[in-house]
Each structure stands twice: as C-alpha cells, then as structure tokens.
Design a protein around this motif. Sequence first.
Motif, short mmCIF file in Angstrom:
data_model
loop_
_atom_site.label_atom_id
_atom_site.label_comp_id
_atom_site.label_asym_id
_atom_site.label_seq_id
_atom_site.Cartn_x
_atom_site.Cartn_y
_atom_site.Cartn_z
N GLY A 161 9.45 4.92 7.87
CA GLY A 161 10.06 4.84 6.54
C GLY A 161 11.14 3.78 6.51
N LEU A 162 11.17 2.97 5.46
CA LEU A 162 12.19 1.93 5.28
C LEU A 162 12.84 2.12 3.92
CD1 LEU A 162 10.24 -1.20 6.59
CD2 LEU A 162 12.11 -0.04 7.74
N ARG B 28 9.82 8.60 11.24
CA ARG B 28 10.88 7.77 11.83
C ARG B 28 11.39 6.89 10.70
NH1 ARG B 28 12.04 5.58 16.91
NH2 ARG B 28 14.20 4.89 16.79
N VAL B 29 12.56 7.22 10.17
CA VAL B 29 13.10 6.58 8.98
C VAL B 29 14.25 5.67 9.39
CG1 VAL B 29 14.08 6.93 6.68
CG2 VAL B 29 12.46 8.60 7.63
N LEU B 30 14.20 4.43 8.90
CA LEU B 30 15.21 3.42 9.23
C LEU B 30 15.88 2.89 7.97
CD1 LEU B 30 13.09 1.37 11.80
CD2 LEU B 30 14.70 3.20 12.31
N ASP B 31 17.08 2.37 8.17
CA ASP B 31 17.87 1.81 7.07
C ASP B 31 17.68 0.29 7.06
OD1 ASP B 31 19.70 1.17 5.15
OD2 ASP B 31 21.48 1.70 6.33
N VAL C 38 1.80 5.29 12.66
CA VAL C 38 0.48 4.93 12.14
C VAL C 38 0.56 4.25 10.79
CG1 VAL C 38 -0.59 6.82 13.43
CG2 VAL C 38 0.13 7.18 11.07
N GLY C 39 1.65 4.43 10.09
CA GLY C 39 1.81 3.81 8.78
C GLY C 39 3.28 3.80 8.40
N VAL C 40 3.65 2.90 7.50
CA VAL C 40 5.04 2.73 7.09
C VAL C 40 5.15 2.90 5.58
CG1 VAL C 40 6.98 1.13 6.99
CG2 VAL C 40 5.56 1.21 9.03
N ILE C 41 6.13 3.70 5.16
CA ILE C 41 6.45 3.88 3.74
C ILE C 41 7.61 2.96 3.42
CG2 ILE C 41 7.05 5.52 1.95
CD1 ILE C 41 4.36 6.07 3.34
N LYS D 227 -1.56 -4.31 12.91
CA LYS D 227 -2.51 -3.55 12.09
C LYS D 227 -1.94 -2.18 11.71
CE LYS D 227 -6.54 -5.89 14.04
NZ LYS D 227 -7.86 -5.75 14.72
N ILE D 228 -0.69 -2.19 11.24
CA ILE D 228 -0.05 -0.96 10.76
C ILE D 228 -0.02 -1.02 9.24
CG2 ILE D 228 2.06 0.41 10.75
CD1 ILE D 228 2.69 -0.68 13.49
N PRO D 229 -0.70 -0.12 8.54
CA PRO D 229 -0.68 -0.13 7.07
C PRO D 229 0.72 0.13 6.53
CG PRO D 229 -2.51 1.20 7.90
CD PRO D 229 -1.63 0.89 9.08
N GLN D 230 0.99 -0.45 5.39
CA GLN D 230 2.30 -0.34 4.75
C GLN D 230 2.09 -0.01 3.28
OE1 GLN D 230 4.44 -4.02 4.91
NE2 GLN D 230 6.19 -3.30 3.73
N VAL D 231 2.80 1.01 2.80
CA VAL D 231 2.69 1.42 1.39
C VAL D 231 4.10 1.40 0.79
CG1 VAL D 231 1.93 3.16 -0.24
CG2 VAL D 231 0.72 2.88 1.94
N SER D 232 4.31 0.52 -0.17
CA SER D 232 5.63 0.39 -0.79
C SER D 232 5.71 1.23 -2.06
CB SER D 232 5.92 -1.08 -1.11
OG SER D 232 7.13 -1.21 -1.83
#
Length: 911
Positions: free
Chosen positions: A53-54, A104-107, A151-154, A173-178
Amino acid sequence: MCLQGTAVYEFHRFMIRIEKFGSCQKLALGEPQLAQPEHAHSIRLDGDIILGGLFPVHARGERGVPCGELKKEKGIHRLEAMLFAIDLINKDPDLLPNVTLGARVLDTCSRDTYALEQSLTFVQALIERDGSDVRCANGDPPIFAKPDKVVGVIGAAASSVSIMVANILRLFKIPQVSYASTAPELSDNVRYDFFSRVVPPDSYQAQAMMDIVTAMGWNYVSTLASEGNYGESGVEAFIHISRESGGVCIAQSVKVPREPRPGEFDKTIQRLMETPNARAVIMFANEDDIRRILDAAKRNNQSGHFLWVGSDSWGSKISPVVGQEKAAEGAITILPKRASVDAFDRYFRSRSLSNNRRNVWFAEFWEENFGCKLGMHGKKPGSPKKCTGLEKVGRDSTYEQEGKVQFVMDAVYAVAHALHRMHRDRCSGPGLCAAMANMDGKELLSFIRAVNFNGSAGTPVTFNENGDAPGRYDIFQYQINNQSTTEYKVIGQWTNQLHLNMEALQWASGDWSLPGSVCSLPCRTGERKKVVKGAPCCWHCERCEGYHFQASQFTCELCSYEQRPDHNRTGCQPIPIIKLEWSSPWAVVPVFISVLGIIATTFVILTFVRHNDTPIVRAAGREMSYVLLTGIFLCYVITFPMIAAPDVVVCSFRRIFLGLGMCFSNAALLTKTNRIHRIFEQGKKAVTAPRFISPTSQLFITFFLISLQLLGVLIWFAADPPHTFVDFGEQRTQDPERARGVLKCDISDLSLICSLGYSILLMVTCTVYAIKTRGVPETFNEAKPIGFTMYTTCIIWLAFIPIFFGTAQSAERMYIQTATLTVSLSLSASVSLGMLYMPKVYTILLHPELNVPKRKRSFKAIVTVATMTSKLSQLAAERPNGEVKTELCEGVEPTVSSTKTTYVSYTNHAI
C-alpha cells in the motif's frame, strides 16, 4: 524518460544497500528476533498473501526534509480504508476462504522520489541474494531473513508518484491498482502495462466537460490550467477532443505557473478579457489556483462575467469559493461519482489509541485531530493540553469521510476478487495451495483486468484493456438561492454520455436564462476564416500572409516553393529568376579592375618576352616569372566566369579556375622564397650550394604543387559533376513581392573553402618563408618585395573572410559575395604584379642603361655578404650606432662602389 531514469537509479541504490547490509546475520535458536528497523515507519499485517500500500500519510517536506505535516484525510482516512477493506475480506467466508490477506503499507510523503525509494521494499523478496561468498565469524553460512513477498500494490495517490513507482514495479511484474491517479499518460498500456486504476482518467473528464459545453450551446471557450501534469494534460485532452469533435472553438489557453509572481492572477483575468465573447472558461487547476483566480475576478469587477467549468479538483469543495461566492456563482463542476461508505464511518469513529495499534501513524493523527499531546514523546510541539485517550472521533472533533475512501476499498477488493478467481482456478480446496505460493504477476494482472463486481458504493468495478475504470461523474452547479445561502447542486451525471437537468440550472442573480459564449464575427474583405481545427462554429479572421494565397473562403494555401502569390492573393505566379547582370554595379567594378589587370599583365608578359635575354629578366628567373604571371593572369580572368550566367560550362570553369590562379601564383612565390631561404641557410654552414635550386628543379616543384590543386578539382568533378540550380531560399524575403530565385552554380560555401583552402595554405607558407628571408641583402634577390607582397596579400584575404561569410544572411548575398571574391582575387594579383614586376618593367623600358650585365659573384661571395649582414644585425642591438659598421668594414674589402641596384642571377650555382 526522466522518471524511468530515476527509477533505475534508485533501484541500483537499493541493490547496493542489499549487498552492504544483507551479508551475515546469524540467528541463534531461542534468541528473540527484534523487529527490523525498516518497519518503524510502515504498517505490516501478517497474512498468507501480502498486498502493498502507498499512501500520502504526510505532505511533502521542505528544505531537504522528505516528509512534512500529517495529512489527516488524504493520508489516514485512505490508509484506514485499506485496512478496513482487508478486515472485511478476511471475515468474508465467500471471498478467499481460509486465505488471509496481509499488508505492507508505506508512506509516500507526497514525493515521487521518496515514494520510489520506499516502494523498493516491495521487490525485496523477488531479488535473489547470493550468500555463497559470505561466511560468519564462526564459519557458518549467513542466514537471510526472507522479506514478505508482495503480490500487488494499492496506490499511489498522485499521478507523478504512480508514474515513478510503476516504472519499477513493472520490472518485477507486480500489478498496481491506483485509487486516485488520473493522468491520461498512465493509460499507455505499453509503458505502464502493470498499472490499473479504479478511477477514470482525465481524458474521460475532458469528454464530460466537452459534452457540458456542447449541451449549453457554447462554442467559444477559453482554457485555464495549472502548470504541471494534471492541469496541462487535462487541458490538452480537452483541446484534443474539441479538435476531433468540432463545434467548439478555443479562444485562449492560459497556464498558471507553479510559483506565480505577484499580480499574476490579475494578468490572467486581463488576458481572458482580451476575448470577451469567450465567457466560458474550462479550468483544470489546483484548489489554491482556483481560489486565487476567483479572487482576481472579484478584484477586477468581473464577477458574473465568466462561466466557469471546473474539473474534479474543484468538484464540490467549499474552500475555493469561501469569500468569493459572487465570482463563483453559476460555476459548473464535475466530480467522479462516489458515495459515502457508511460502514467505514462506523469503523473509523470507533478507532482509538487502544484498538488501533497496528497503525503506526494513528497516534500522530490523534494529536493532530484533537489538538493535544500524547505524553513527553508526543509529536505536536507546544500543544496546550494533554491527550487523555478517551477522545472520540466525530464527537470531540469534526469528521467527514474523505472522497477517495470508496475507491481505496474498491482497489483492494479488485485485487481480492482477482486472487479469488485465481485461487478457484489453481486450488482444489480452501486455503492457500502450492500453486499460488509463487504466483506469476502477469497472470494475476490478467485476472485483475477481468474482474467485474459491485464496489463499496454499489457501482460496478471493471477495467478496460488499458486498465482504466469507466467514467462516471456527477455534475454540480454552485448556486446562491434567495436566502443568500450557497450550495453545490447536482444538476446531472455523466456515464459515457451526459444526462443534464437543464431546468435545475441557475445563473447570476437568479437568472434562469442560458448565457451565451459564442463567436461568429464576420471577416473583412481579403481575410479568410480560420476555423479552429475544423470547427465551423468559430473562426479567427486572418489575412493570407506571406506566401499563402486565398484558396477558398476558409482556407489559405501555400504557394509552391518556386512561386509567390499574385497582387490580390487569389493565385500564384512564378518567382522571377535573377542572376548577376553585367550592367550591375556589383559586376562593373570587378570587371573594370579585371580588365585593367589583364591589360597590365599582358603588357608585362610581352615586355618580358621581348627582353627575354636581358639581365633583369634573367635575374628575375624567366621560367618562374612566366609561371607567376600566368597565375596573375588567371586571377584576373576568373572574374568573367564568376559573373557570367551560370550553365554547365561556366560552372566547370569556375571550379577549375577559382583556386587555380592563386595556386599558380602562390606555388611560384613559395618555391622562390624557399629557394632563397635554403641558399642563405646553406651558406651559413658551408660554401657549397644547396640542392634543387636550378630553374628545372624549381619548375618541377612548382608544377607539383599546382598538380595537387588540379587533382582536388578532378576528384570534385568525379564526386559531384557540375550543374546549376535555382536557389529560392537566398532571397526568400518576408515580403513575397521582393522574393527572387537566384540562378547559381552548385558551389557551396564549404566547396569554396576547400577550393581556395589549398591556395591559402600555400600563401601562408610562403609568408612564413618571406619572414625568414627578410634579412637577405636586397642587392641579391627580390626577397623583400616578395615579403611585402605576401604581407599585403594576407591582409586582403583576412579582410575577405569576414566580409564574405558575414553577409551569408543578407538579401544581397549573391552580389556582395561575388564582388568580394573577384575583387580579392584581382587585388591579390595586382599586389603581386605591382610589387614584383612593375619596377622591373620600369627599368627595362625607361632605364635601359641599368639593364646591362654586371660582374657575377661566386657563391662564396654571396655567403660572405650574407654572413656579414647577419653579424651586423646581431651586433647592432649591442653597440652604439656606427661602431659595428666600423668594426666590420675594417676587415672587408669593398666590392661595389656604385649605389645602383645590381641584379645577380643564381643560375650558375645550379646542381
């Protein structure tokens, strides 16, 4: 791309960090494992499958500090929305049964470079670390703590951050969904192939705004953008759509700089007022710029004039319109369709310090939200009160759900549904099976793009082939009712097409009539209608300028390159072709000089031929004199082919003789000065004469030097046969009436330099030898006249270069350059003729008594005089005047008492 380069740079820094710190950490059994320091500023939830998470928890820092103040709504609300969605999924027995989602959420700190550095954490598990070369102190191999595999990033929120992060995630190859990035460039499925988003891109928003303008009957609008990716790309998309669809004309496109100077917004209003008919203004601007634009409109007494159409950055926000309600009245704004998630409101209001320890930033939020301080280590300095921990969100502080909460939850659910479908295809029963332990990111991406479910607000969540969500917008109008209360009233919606309630519209001062923003100004006679990218509704009246002619009522077309428009600009006519005429002053002067030079040269040649065996002619070196006179003659003759009308023959003569005359002259003079130098240098060493000083040797050397010039000309002929062309660019003036085509030979400036360059090289070399032989006694040869000739010639050509090339952009280029070149050649020839041969002709014709044989001197006598002259020059600098002469003359027997010039020939010393 700059962002991609930054991504690669940060990745290399990350690899170095792994090599440095991931070497040898032995974990003994039974020893407690301390939490890794890098988790101190991130949230880590254990699970079978980990999502990244970003979020912009903090604002951008200042003065080199990466992070600034806490962002309560855009940071904490959105972050908690992700945690809340994960909680709901883990409790749902029908979605990923017996599979727990972790996080795993980052700032990102609202900074793209910092976010990139943080997001490298997501790829740690995908990088193989080789410990074969590393041993602990006791010889055991190292034990690496395996990081969580994401496996993926929000995320992320800002488009600039998503662009930066997408460049590194796609490598692994990590999917990202904004949940908030709307930049149109992220729709590029080639550059950002692993990026998806649950919000529509700005290109849909621009289409919705175009549909609003069309529905209002407006066809003449201006655009206003904040400098940056969001504003500029939004306006660009709107303009692109207007060009494709037609029917809407863009009056002006105004951009607000990132750091506006004082008075910048007043200038913006004044510029918009330059086109008063364009009352509608399409705005893609940030919240702060919107507020200051409205304030400037109010300050300039333009409240009610402009019809604002604002993007989602305006939406239904109160802060931009506070204090300038009249200036904003009637503004139509757009906002992605969203709904408040009631379950999240209940969840967030129930959060406290005791039940939300997993959020490492919640304590900081608590201090900021309630204006208090938590103990001695609280992060809110100077707070007057202490937090009790019993405060309650929504009761002791204001609370309103942030607008992107719905989209954060939809993004998490989109990945969860994709994982669920993958689990159903790969695993036979509940729980995480081995087939999903090392899932392929590309395969997961295909499942994400295929999801179709109802989101948290009840609207369907889908993606197109570029990973974009469908466009769904609510349309608002800012209205002031009779009680002077203001509100954003929903007047319609847009879902691929516009649905607008025209009866709900209300304009300034309660006016219900639709205002206009059109342009249909008639053009004056002789002007054409300049349609804005094919929009027949609006045009600018524009005269066909330059080399354009009026082809129709709406178009001006460019005449072909060799034509110009006629007087009434209804058609084209050929551009007149000119050449240098013999009657032109630029030709008369060079021709006059050349004719005089040819006559004088012919006269000298005839004089020398008639007195061929006289001492003066023989002393001057008959053979070399005829070569030199030939070169002088050619320098004068070249004027005629340079001025003559160009054709293949003339162009051939120009190529051959342009540098040949100078080459003849300079080669002969170089051979002469070299011969004199060698004679007297040899005399200082020995009494024997040097080699190759006979006339035959001198002729051979001269013609060898000339042959190099001829060889270059032959190569030029073979590589590029001569031809003519018409240069329409040289005199293509801004005024077509003065345009002319110049008939020219194909000799470029570079070719000219190459043709004359060799001759100039000979000239410079000859000048060097002339300087070296300047001390030779004048009674022995013509070294000093040659020296004066070369000095003067060098000055002429030094003046030629700036004049010739300095006029390259002049409209009179052809005349000036031709005249300069021919006059320079003639002057060079005249200097040689005047200094070297006119004194001899004068003596031959007017003083024949001096043209008689004199006593010849031996080579030894020549050497003696040269040596004594050299000594005299050296001692003159050391003794008073007269002493040196006395000393030297005591031991020297006088040889010639006469002061008359004696001509001595060296032909007897040939070897």
